[in-house]
Design a protein around this motif. Structure first.
Motif, mmCIF file in Angstrom:
data_model
loop_
_atom_site.group_PDB
_atom_site.id
_atom_site.type_symbol
_atom_site.label_atom_id
_atom_site.label_comp_id
_atom_site.label_asym_id
_atom_site.label_seq_id
_atom_site.Cartn_x
_atom_site.Cartn_y
_atom_site.Cartn_z
ATOM 1 N N GLU A 25 0.845 -1.192 0.000
ATOM 2 C CA GLU A 25 0.000 0.000 0.000
ATOM 3 C C GLU A 25 0.884 1.248 0.000
ATOM 4 O O GLU A 25 1.501 1.590 1.011
ATOM 5 N N ARG A 26 0.962 1.933 -1.125
ATOM 6 C CA ARG A 26 1.870 3.066 -1.270
ATOM 7 C C ARG A 26 1.513 4.227 -0.341
ATOM 8 O O ARG A 26 2.390 4.997 0.050
ATOM 9 N N SER A 27 0.242 4.358 0.021
ATOM 10 C CA SER A 27 -0.141 5.442 0.918
ATOM 11 C C SER A 27 0.440 5.274 2.318
ATOM 12 O O SER A 27 0.446 6.225 3.110
ATOM 13 N N LEU A 28 0.912 4.091 2.627
ATOM 14 C CA LEU A 28 1.511 3.829 3.941
ATOM 15 C C LEU A 28 3.036 3.960 3.927
ATOM 16 O O LEU A 28 3.678 3.633 4.922
ATOM 17 N N HIS A 29 3.596 4.437 2.831
ATOM 18 C CA HIS A 29 5.047 4.608 2.750
ATOM 19 C C HIS A 29 5.429 5.961 3.354
ATOM 20 O O HIS A 29 5.775 6.922 2.660
ATOM 21 N N GLU A 30 5.329 6.026 4.678
ATOM 22 C CA GLU A 30 5.669 7.222 5.431
ATOM 23 C C GLU A 30 6.295 6.804 6.754
ATOM 24 O O GLU A 30 6.236 5.627 7.133
ATOM 25 N N PRO A 31 6.927 7.763 7.476
ATOM 26 C CA PRO A 31 7.754 7.398 8.644
ATOM 27 C C PRO A 31 7.077 6.494 9.663
ATOM 28 O O PRO A 31 7.673 5.515 10.124
ATOM 29 N N MET A 32 5.839 6.799 10.032
ATOM 30 C CA MET A 32 5.161 6.006 11.061
ATOM 31 C C MET A 32 5.137 4.529 10.691
ATOM 32 O O MET A 32 5.384 3.650 11.534
ATOM 33 N N TYR A 33 4.862 4.229 9.434
ATOM 34 C CA TYR A 33 4.721 2.842 9.005
ATOM 35 C C TYR A 33 6.067 2.182 8.712
ATOM 36 O O TYR A 33 6.185 0.963 8.803
ATOM 37 N N TYR A 34 7.078 2.992 8.376
ATOM 38 C CA TYR A 34 8.426 2.430 8.280
ATOM 39 C C TYR A 34 8.889 1.925 9.647
ATOM 40 O O TYR A 34 9.467 0.836 9.764
ATOM 41 N N PHE A 35 8.634 2.730 10.676
ATOM 42 C CA PHE A 35 8.994 2.295 12.028
ATOM 43 C C PHE A 35 8.161 1.093 12.455
ATOM 44 O O PHE A 35 8.656 0.193 13.150
ATOM 45 N N LEU A 36 6.894 1.075 12.046
ATOM 46 C CA LEU A 36 6.051 -0.078 12.357
ATOM 47 C C LEU A 36 6.588 -1.339 11.679
ATOM 48 O O LEU A 36 6.532 -2.430 12.259
ATOM 49 N N SER A 37 7.120 -1.203 10.471
ATOM 50 C CA SER A 37 7.742 -2.339 9.787
ATOM 51 C C SER A 37 8.945 -2.847 10.578
ATOM 52 O O SER A 37 9.150 -4.063 10.717
ATOM 53 N N MET A 38 9.758 -1.923 11.091
ATOM 54 C CA MET A 38 10.904 -2.316 11.921
ATOM 55 C C MET A 38 10.427 -3.073 13.152
ATOM 56 O O MET A 38 11.028 -4.086 13.549
ATOM 57 N N LEU A 39 9.345 -2.584 13.766
ATOM 58 C CA LEU A 39 8.806 -3.243 14.953
ATOM 59 C C LEU A 39 8.319 -4.650 14.615
ATOM 60 O O LEU A 39 8.555 -5.598 15.381
ATOM 61 N N ALA A 40 7.656 -4.805 13.474
ATOM 62 C CA ALA A 40 7.144 -6.118 13.072
ATOM 63 C C ALA A 40 8.284 -7.100 12.816
ATOM 64 O O ALA A 40 8.215 -8.268 13.222
ATOM 65 N N VAL A 41 9.345 -6.652 12.145
ATOM 66 C CA VAL A 41 10.496 -7.523 11.897
ATOM 67 C C VAL A 41 11.141 -7.931 13.224
ATOM 68 O O VAL A 41 11.505 -9.103 13.432
ATOM 69 N N THR A 42 11.291 -6.967 14.125
ATOM 70 C CA THR A 42 11.881 -7.264 15.445
ATOM 71 C C THR A 42 11.046 -8.290 16.193
ATOM 72 O O THR A 42 11.589 -9.231 16.791
ATOM 73 N N ASP A 43 9.739 -8.138 16.161
ATOM 74 C CA ASP A 43 8.858 -9.086 16.849
ATOM 75 C C ASP A 43 8.947 -10.482 16.234
ATOM 76 O O ASP A 43 8.904 -11.496 16.950
ATOM 77 N N LEU A 44 9.061 -10.555 14.913
ATOM 78 C CA LEU A 44 9.200 -11.858 14.254
ATOM 79 C C LEU A 44 10.496 -12.542 14.683
ATOM 80 O O LEU A 44 10.518 -13.754 14.949
ATOM 81 N N VAL A 45 11.573 -11.778 14.759
ATOM 82 C CA VAL A 45 12.861 -12.364 15.172
ATOM 83 C C VAL A 45 12.784 -12.835 16.619
ATOM 84 O O VAL A 45 13.237 -13.949 16.953
#
Length: 325
Positions: free
Chosen positions: A54-74
């Motif tokens: 979803e291109r509309s979510l390509h903004e700072p808040m969701y980039y950090f949320l992506s980092m959080l999701a990857v961290t939680d998966l690890v």
């Protein structure tokens, strides 16, 4: 499995007990553990997929949320598979090197997750207190640099845990009264003074949580000052709604972390199995709850999840549906 050559070497493997005192209930305990693990996997993968597509979510808040999701998966993958192997197949043995790797990943990504939560608080502070400069202050290059700083901090603070354990001599006791290789649980098996190890472990825990939580609280104090200056309640509620999901993540992560730390340090009269259960809850619950919190509280993600569900139900392309606003 080879035995130790001397009293000043480390064993080739340790024995993980699981949850001491509740061995007979392991099969029942495995049910919620497995459920949380599956939910963490599905939830975080959905979050990553939606943000990526979803291109509309390509903004700072969701980039950090992506980092959080990857961290939680690890984090969930570093603990849950071995824990379930203990509960289901009595696979209690873990090699020394594997134990160190698990220990490093746990501490490294705990520090990373705390750093990501701090970065998300900074993002909310800029978005509410300085919205006109938000895109300039948190440009893509700045976000990448912040991510690298968070990653490097986690690695640098976690590496000494491994070196401090490698230098310790271990005697005949190889049984870890835990369901994973926690730093203090492994250090207790050493037949030498572990004061330096204990001081370092406690210092890092207090420093990371103290530093990050202090600045998270400071960010929200500044946010509240700005929000309460807004002229109408509608404007205030709208500002609060942009922070609701992040506040939920903060409370889940830090309350469980502080409770686990305090019970470990001051709960000598608490049964050991309770310590272990709380340590497991601390590692299993946030990765499961974080995507649920953001999925429920964030309109853009909630809308995309609903559209994705409708697509799968009707077997129609996603483009047939109107884009969520």
């Amino acid at each position: 499995m080879s035995s130790m050559n001397s009293s000043h070497s480390h064993p080739s493997a340790f024995i993980l007990i699981g949850i001491p005192g509740l061995e007979a209930a392991h099969i029942w305990i495995s049910i919620p553990v497995c459920g949380m693990y599956i939910m963490a996997w599905i939830g975080n993968c959905i979050i990553l997929y939606i943000i990526k597509t979803e291109r509309s979510l390509h903004e700072p808040m969701y980039y950090f949320l992506s980092m959080l999701a990857v961290t939680d998966l690890v984090l969930s993958n570093s603990v849950s598979p071995k824990m379930l192997a203990i509960f289901w197949f009595h696979s209690n043995e873990i090699y020394f090197d594997s134990c160190l790797i698990q220990l490093f990943i746990l501490h490294c990504f705990f520090i990373i997750e705390s750093g990501v939560i701090l970065a998300m608080a900074f993002d909310r502070y800029v978005a509410i207190c300085n919205p006109l400069r938000h895109s300039n202050i948190l440009s893509n290059s700045i976000i990448i640099k912040l991510g690298l700083v968070i990653l490097i901090r986690g690695v640098l603070l976690a590496i000494p845990y491994c070196f401090l354990l490698i230098r310790l001599p271990f005697c005949s006791n190889r049984v870890i009264l835990f369901s994973y290789c926690g730093y203090f649980a492994v250090a207790k098996l050493a037949c030498a003074d572990t004061l330096i190890s204990a001081i370092y472990g406690l210092t890092v825990s207090i420093m990371v949580m103290g530093f990050d939580l202090t600045f998270v609280i400071f960010s929200y104090v500044m946010i509240l000052r700005v929000v309460f200056r807004l002229p109408t309640w509608a404007a205030r509620l709208k500002a609060f709604s942009t922070c609701g999901s992040h506040v939920g993540v903060i409370l889940t992560f830090y309350i469980l972390a502080l409770f686990t730390l305090l019970t470990h340090r001051f709960g000598q009269n608490i049964p050991l199995y309770f310590h272990v259960i709380m340590a497991n809850v601390y590692l299993l619950v946030p990765p499961m709850l974080n995507p649920i919190i953001y999925g429920v509280k964030t309109k853009q993600i909630r809308s995309r999840v609903l559209l994705f569900s409708v697509q799968n139900t009707n077997h129609r392309p996603l483009d047939c549906y109107p884009t969520a606003t």
